[in-house]
Every structure is written in structure tokens, then in C-alpha cells.
Design a protein around this motif. Sequence first.
Motif, PDB file in Angstrom:
ATOM      1  N   MET A 162       0.861  -1.170   0.000  1.00 28.49           N
ATOM      2  CA  MET A 162       0.000   0.000   0.000  1.00 28.49           C
ATOM      3  C   MET A 162       0.903   1.227   0.000  1.00 28.49           C
ATOM      4  SD  MET A 162      -2.554   1.116   3.021  1.00 28.49           S
ATOM      5  CE  MET A 162      -1.335   0.930   4.259  1.00 28.49           C
ATOM      6  N   LYS A 163       1.094   1.783  -1.154  1.00 33.02           N
ATOM      7  CA  LYS A 163       1.940   2.955  -1.305  1.00 33.02           C
ATOM      8  C   LYS A 163       1.065   4.170  -1.565  1.00 33.02           C
ATOM      9  CE  LYS A 163       6.190   4.217  -3.545  1.00 33.02           C
ATOM     10  NZ  LYS A 163       7.183   3.884  -4.531  1.00 33.02           N
ATOM     11  N   ALA A 164       1.499   5.305  -1.069  1.00 29.69           N
ATOM     12  CA  ALA A 164       0.751   6.542  -1.261  1.00 29.69           C
ATOM     13  C   ALA A 164       1.529   7.461  -2.196  1.00 29.69           C
ATOM     14  CB  ALA A 164       0.508   7.226   0.072  1.00 29.69           C
ATOM     15  N   ARG A 165       0.800   8.302  -2.873  1.00 33.39           N
ATOM     16  CA  ARG A 165       1.399   9.284  -3.784  1.00 33.39           C
ATOM     17  C   ARG A 165       0.974  10.661  -3.321  1.00 33.39           C
ATOM     18  NH1 ARG A 165       0.143  11.267  -9.420  1.00 33.39           N
ATOM     19  NH2 ARG A 165      -1.957  10.580  -8.980  1.00 33.39           N
ATOM     20  N   ILE A 166       1.927  11.564  -3.186  1.00 36.81           N
ATOM     21  CA  ILE A 166       1.644  12.945  -2.797  1.00 36.81           C
ATOM     22  C   ILE A 166       1.926  13.821  -4.006  1.00 36.81           C
ATOM     23  CG2 ILE A 166       2.269  14.830  -1.248  1.00 36.81           C
ATOM     24  CD1 ILE A 166       3.162  12.700   0.774  1.00 36.81           C
ATOM     25  N   TYR A 167       0.935  14.621  -4.380  1.00 36.96           N
ATOM     26  CA  TYR A 167       1.098  15.465  -5.566  1.00 36.96           C
ATOM     27  C   TYR A 167       0.278  16.737  -5.422  1.00 36.96           C
ATOM     28  CZ  TYR A 167      -3.455  13.678  -7.026  1.00 36.96           C
ATOM     29  OH  TYR A 167      -4.786  13.355  -7.090  1.00 36.96           O
TER      30      TYR A 167
ATOM     31  N   PHE B  86      -4.086  18.506   1.940  1.00 42.95           N
ATOM     32  CA  PHE B  86      -3.255  19.198   2.917  1.00 42.95           C
ATOM     33  C   PHE B  86      -2.870  20.564   2.366  1.00 42.95           C
ATOM     34  CE2 PHE B  86      -2.616  14.676   3.566  1.00 42.95           C
ATOM     35  CZ  PHE B  86      -2.784  14.551   4.935  1.00 42.95           C
ATOM     36  N   GLU B  87      -2.642  21.483   3.279  1.00 36.69           N
ATOM     37  CA  GLU B  87      -2.245  22.847   2.882  1.00 36.69           C
ATOM     38  C   GLU B  87      -0.809  22.873   2.344  1.00 36.69           C
ATOM     39  OE1 GLU B  87      -3.978  25.796   2.955  1.00 36.69           O
ATOM     40  OE2 GLU B  87      -5.758  24.610   3.402  1.00 36.69           O
ATOM     41  N   THR B  88       0.099  22.127   2.986  1.00 34.74           N
ATOM     42  CA  THR B  88       1.507  22.164   2.584  1.00 34.74           C
ATOM     43  C   THR B  88       2.025  20.753   2.352  1.00 34.74           C
ATOM     44  OG1 THR B  88       2.320  22.038   4.854  1.00 34.74           O
ATOM     45  CG2 THR B  88       1.916  24.242   3.963  1.00 34.74           C
ATOM     46  N   LEU B  89       3.147  20.670   1.676  1.00 31.36           N
ATOM     47  CA  LEU B  89       3.798  19.391   1.419  1.00 31.36           C
ATOM     48  C   LEU B  89       4.300  18.786   2.723  1.00 31.36           C
ATOM     49  CD1 LEU B  89       4.975  17.245  -0.474  1.00 31.36           C
ATOM     50  CD2 LEU B  89       6.943  18.741  -0.791  1.00 31.36           C
ATOM     51  N   ASP B  90       4.795  19.612   3.629  1.00 31.19           N
ATOM     52  CA  ASP B  90       5.311  19.107   4.897  1.00 31.19           C
ATOM     53  C   ASP B  90       4.215  18.442   5.729  1.00 31.19           C
ATOM     54  OD1 ASP B  90       7.853  20.009   4.296  1.00 31.19           O
ATOM     55  OD2 ASP B  90       7.488  21.981   5.184  1.00 31.19           O
ATOM     56  N   GLU B  91       3.004  18.981   5.694  1.00 36.73           N
ATOM     57  CA  GLU B  91       1.887  18.365   6.417  1.00 36.73           C
ATOM     58  C   GLU B  91       1.561  16.988   5.841  1.00 36.73           C
ATOM     59  OE1 GLU B  91      -1.510  20.886   6.388  1.00 36.73           O
ATOM     60  OE2 GLU B  91      -0.509  22.501   7.473  1.00 36.73           O
TER      61      GLU B  91
ATOM     62  N   PHE C 264       5.597   6.444   0.825  1.00 35.24           N
ATOM     63  CA  PHE C 264       5.046   7.439  -0.108  1.00 35.24           C
ATOM     64  C   PHE C 264       6.111   7.910  -1.074  1.00 35.24           C
ATOM     65  CE2 PHE C 264       6.787   9.862   3.388  1.00 35.24           C
ATOM     66  CZ  PHE C 264       7.377  10.959   2.781  1.00 35.24           C
ATOM     67  N   GLU C 265       5.642   8.504  -2.152  1.00 34.48           N
ATOM     68  CA  GLU C 265       6.518   9.177  -3.110  1.00 34.48           C
ATOM     69  C   GLU C 265       5.883  10.503  -3.465  1.00 34.48           C
ATOM     70  OE1 GLU C 265       5.005   7.304  -7.336  1.00 34.48           O
ATOM     71  OE2 GLU C 265       6.872   6.581  -6.456  1.00 34.48           O
ATOM     72  N   VAL C 266       6.723  11.492  -3.672  1.00 38.58           N
ATOM     73  CA  VAL C 266       6.248  12.829  -4.008  1.00 38.58           C
ATOM     74  C   VAL C 266       6.420  13.029  -5.505  1.00 38.58           C
ATOM     75  CG1 VAL C 266       6.556  15.295  -3.605  1.00 38.58           C
ATOM     76  CG2 VAL C 266       6.866  13.686  -1.722  1.00 38.58           C
ATOM     77  N   ALA C 267       5.326  13.295  -6.181  1.00 37.91           N
ATOM     78  CA  ALA C 267       5.366  13.524  -7.629  1.00 37.91           C
ATOM     79  C   ALA C 267       5.844  14.952  -7.894  1.00 37.91           C
ATOM     80  CB  ALA C 267       3.984  13.312  -8.232  1.00 37.91           C
ATOM     81  N   PRO C 268       6.703  15.137  -8.874  1.00 42.06           N
ATOM     82  CA  PRO C 268       7.181  16.490  -9.170  1.00 42.06           C
ATOM     83  C   PRO C 268       6.069  17.360  -9.742  1.00 42.06           C
ATOM     84  CG  PRO C 268       7.948  14.959 -10.827  1.00 42.06           C
ATOM     85  CD  PRO C 268       7.262  14.145  -9.765  1.00 42.06           C
ATOM     86  N   THR C 269       6.157  18.648  -9.453  1.00 44.01           N
ATOM     87  CA  THR C 269       5.166  19.584  -9.993  1.00 44.01           C
ATOM     88  C   THR C 269       5.698  20.159 -11.301  1.00 44.01           C
ATOM     89  OG1 THR C 269       6.131  21.398  -8.736  1.00 44.01           O
ATOM     90  CG2 THR C 269       4.315  20.209  -7.716  1.00 44.01           C
ATOM     91  N   HIS C 270       4.809  20.303 -12.257  1.00 46.25           N
ATOM     92  CA  HIS C 270       5.186  20.846 -13.567  1.00 46.25           C
ATOM     93  C   HIS C 270       4.436  22.152 -13.773  1.00 46.25           C
ATOM     94  CE1 HIS C 270       7.208  17.142 -14.573  1.00 46.25           C
ATOM     95  NE2 HIS C 270       6.146  16.486 -14.159  1.00 46.25           N
ATOM     96  N   ARG C 271       4.942  23.179 -13.200  1.00 47.42           N
ATOM     97  CA  ARG C 271       4.313  24.491 -13.333  1.00 47.42           C
ATOM     98  C   ARG C 271       5.171  25.389 -14.201  1.00 47.42           C
ATOM     99  NH1 ARG C 271       0.799  25.665  -8.476  1.00 47.42           N
ATOM    100  NH2 ARG C 271      -0.429  23.782  -8.583  1.00 47.42           N
TER     101      ARG C 271
END
Length: 92
Positions: free
Chosen positions: A1-6, A55-60, A72-79
Motif C-alpha cells: 500500500m503505497k501513497a502518492r503525494i502530488y 493538505f495545505e503544505t507538502l510538509d503536512e 510514499f513518493e512525491v510527484a514532481p510539480t510541472h508548473r
Amino acid sequence: MKARIYQPSKNAMQSGTANTHEWILQFDPEKGKTIDDVMGWTGSSDMRGQVKLRFETLDEAKAYAERNDLPFEVAPTHRKKRRIQAYADNFK
């Protein structure tokens, strides 16, 4: 069970950046989806696939995942950074 943060990308139908500043923690599916033989509907018995935590922030988001022992893994943002220029610059 892996989570993705994006951070969600901007919708193609909107010109602003509303609802793109928050971070989302979403679980990866454990099982694939199944097709019902009679009706042809697609379904799944994986309930974590329906959960999206905001969540409001990535740290939270990271703190929540670490507190609950979730890998978990953090997906890169493409802005794209907007370049503000004057209309007259088009004719230089």
C-alpha cells in the motif's frame, strides 16, 4: 500500500489556478478493476482507491504519511512560470 503525494494540475477548462495550491495524498490501487459480467459496469473492492486526503503544505502531507507508517513518493510539480511582457514587445 503505497501513497502518492502530488499537487493537482490546472484544469484545461479554467484560466485561473484555483484548487491547485493544495497537496493531495492518494493511495495507489492494490488490485485491478473488475468488469461485471451481467451489466458491464467497472468496479473494485479496493476502498482506499476512493480516499483523497488534502493538505495545505507538502510538509503536512509528509508528516501524516510518516506518522501513519505509509510508504510514499512525491510527484514532481510541472508548473510553468508566467513571463509578463508588454504588448509592444511583440513588435520588437
